[in-house]
Design an enzyme around this catalytic site. Sequence first.
Site, PDB file in Angstrom:
ATOM      1  N   ASP A  78       3.148   2.426   7.880  1.00  0.00           N
ATOM      2  CA  ASP A  78       1.836   1.828   7.601  1.00  0.00           C
ATOM      3  C   ASP A  78       1.950   0.452   6.947  1.00  0.00           C
ATOM      4  O   ASP A  78       1.692   0.296   5.764  1.00  0.00           O
ATOM      5  CB  ASP A  78       1.017   2.786   6.728  1.00  0.00           C
ATOM      6  N   ASP A 137       0.862  -1.205   0.000  1.00  0.00           N
ATOM      7  CA  ASP A 137       0.000   0.000   0.000  1.00  0.00           C
ATOM      8  C   ASP A 137       0.885   1.238   0.000  1.00  0.00           C
ATOM      9  O   ASP A 137       0.618   2.213   0.694  1.00  0.00           O
ATOM     10  CB  ASP A 137      -0.927  -0.022   1.231  1.00  0.00           C
TER      11      ASP A 137
HETATM   12  N1  ATP Z   1       5.798   6.890  13.384  1.00  0.00           N
HETATM   13  C1  ATP Z   1       5.153   7.987  12.966  1.00  0.00           C
HETATM   14  N2  ATP Z   1       5.726   9.209  13.085  1.00  0.00           N
HETATM   15  C2  ATP Z   1       5.082  10.311  12.651  1.00  0.00           C
HETATM   16  N3  ATP Z   1       3.852  10.305  12.095  1.00  0.00           N
HETATM   17  C3  ATP Z   1       3.226   9.124  11.943  1.00  0.00           C
HETATM   18  C4  ATP Z   1       3.838   7.909  12.365  1.00  0.00           C
HETATM   19  N4  ATP Z   1       2.982   6.886  12.094  1.00  0.00           N
HETATM   20  C5  ATP Z   1       1.894   7.443  11.530  1.00  0.00           C
HETATM   21  N5  ATP Z   1       2.018   8.778  11.418  1.00  0.00           N
HETATM   22  C6  ATP Z   1       1.014   9.716  10.872  1.00  0.00           C
HETATM   23  O1  ATP Z   1      -0.284   9.162  11.061  1.00  0.00           O
HETATM   24  C7  ATP Z   1      -0.941   8.948   9.797  1.00  0.00           C
HETATM   25  C8  ATP Z   1      -1.723   7.622   9.825  1.00  0.00           C
HETATM   26  O2  ATP Z   1      -0.827   6.543  10.031  1.00  0.00           O
HETATM   27  P1  ATP Z   1      -0.899   5.218   9.148  1.00  0.00           P
HETATM   28  O3  ATP Z   1      -0.716   5.544   7.728  1.00  0.00           O
HETATM   29  O4  ATP Z   1       0.039   4.238   9.741  1.00  0.00           O
HETATM   30  O5  ATP Z   1      -2.389   4.750   9.467  1.00  0.00           O
HETATM   31  P2  ATP Z   1      -3.628   4.359   8.562  1.00  0.00           P
HETATM   32  O6  ATP Z   1      -4.826   4.686   9.351  1.00  0.00           O
HETATM   33  O7  ATP Z   1      -3.444   2.958   8.207  1.00  0.00           O
HETATM   34  O8  ATP Z   1      -3.604   5.215   7.292  1.00  0.00           O
HETATM   35  P3  ATP Z   1      -4.383   4.909   5.917  1.00  0.00           P
HETATM   36  O9  ATP Z   1      -5.380   6.009   5.804  1.00  0.00           O
HETATM   37  O10 ATP Z   1      -3.278   5.020   4.918  1.00  0.00           O
HETATM   38  O11 ATP Z   1      -4.979   3.558   5.979  1.00  0.00           O
HETATM   39  C9  ATP Z   1       0.177   8.972   8.768  1.00  0.00           C
HETATM   40  O12 ATP Z   1      -0.275   9.451   7.537  1.00  0.00           O
HETATM   41  C10 ATP Z   1       1.196   9.896   9.381  1.00  0.00           C
HETATM   42  O13 ATP Z   1       0.925  11.243   9.036  1.00  0.00           O
HETATM   43 MG    MG Z   2      -1.599   5.329   5.989  1.00  0.00          MG
END
Ligand code: ATP
Ligand code: MG
Length: 283
Positions: A185, A168
């Site tokens: 992610d 993804d």
């Molecule tokens: N380790 C990190 N450090 C800084 N920001 C982070 C971190 N992990 C996640 N984020 C922020 O949080 C957001 C959401 O995290 P992530 O993409 O892992 O979750 P998601 O809910 O699966 O997203 P998606 O909408 O892609 O499914 C990211 O786009 C990023 O901006």
């Molecule tokens: Mg994400």
Amino acid sequence: MKIPRRLQPLVDDGLIDAVLGQLMSGKEAQVYVVRRGEEHCCAKVFKEARQRSFKQAVQYQEGRRGRNSRRERAMAKKTRYGQREQEQAWLNAEVEALQRLAAAGVRVPAPLGFVDGVLLMEMITGADGLAAPRLDDVTLGAEQAVAHHHAVIREVVRMLCAGLVHGDLSEFNVLLDAAGPVIIDLPQAVDAAGNNSAAMLLRRDVDNMRAHFGRFAPALHDTDYGREIWALYEAGELHPDSTLTGRFAGDTTAVDVDELVTLIEDAREQEAWRLAREAQDEE
Ligand SMILES: Nc1ncnc2c1ncn2[C@@H]1O[C@H](COP(=O)(O)OP(=O)(O)OP(=O)(O)O)[C@@H](O)[C@H]1O
Ligand SMILES: [Mg+2]
């Protein structure tokens, strides 16, 4: 802020000291900035299975091994026990991927703990010390875009050498810190050797990156790293520092990065000339 219900167990266990705020809520999870001693970290809370969407599709599950065969059989049969095991396997997948990739030298947030479905990890920070921007948040110059594209391709190769395909990868799942791109992610990451969709997913990941960086550096549209990387992987010839050409076999002319940068500079100069001439014409 008031401590969200799902984070309370981590506070009770002394794993975190305070919850400072919430980052953007994604489709699959909510991410909080938390304090742990002097350090700021991220806590990712996965939504309930019902609220989650595509990533749990069968396509991503294939080739994932359960911890023992009784569990595997239960997962296949969709009994309640099986569903619970399936859910646990899903939640574990991101932690396992982060551990494996961090060990392989891929730039990912360091995993710090996993409690009650909450993943605690290193917070990736930008120049301001706050959470780092996503690729989607930043406008790049052409040279920067080529450099970051190159760096992401390196990470993709390292991931594949460690046996995983992100599955993804997009401008929303790559952050930029001072040293460059960081991959995030990963609950849907697929097993490169055991999943029949791995080749397709790898190409899609790489093509997404080409489409994104190509907006700033159009010359990238002529590259085909996805098929090249997979061909090397399948032939058992992919190494973390394999030389890549950006061309797929059969196509013999290599993309010379210096040449690419020169082309971009030329295009930019021409455009500056054009704008200057237009301005003159208007006077
Ligand atoms: N380790 C990190 N450090 C800084 N920001 C982070 C971190 N992990 C996640 N984020 C922020 O949080 C957001 C959401 O995290 P992530 O993409 O892992 O979750 P998601 O809910 O699966 O997203 P998606 O909408 O892609 O499914 C990211 O786009 C990023 O901006
Ligand atoms: Mg994400």
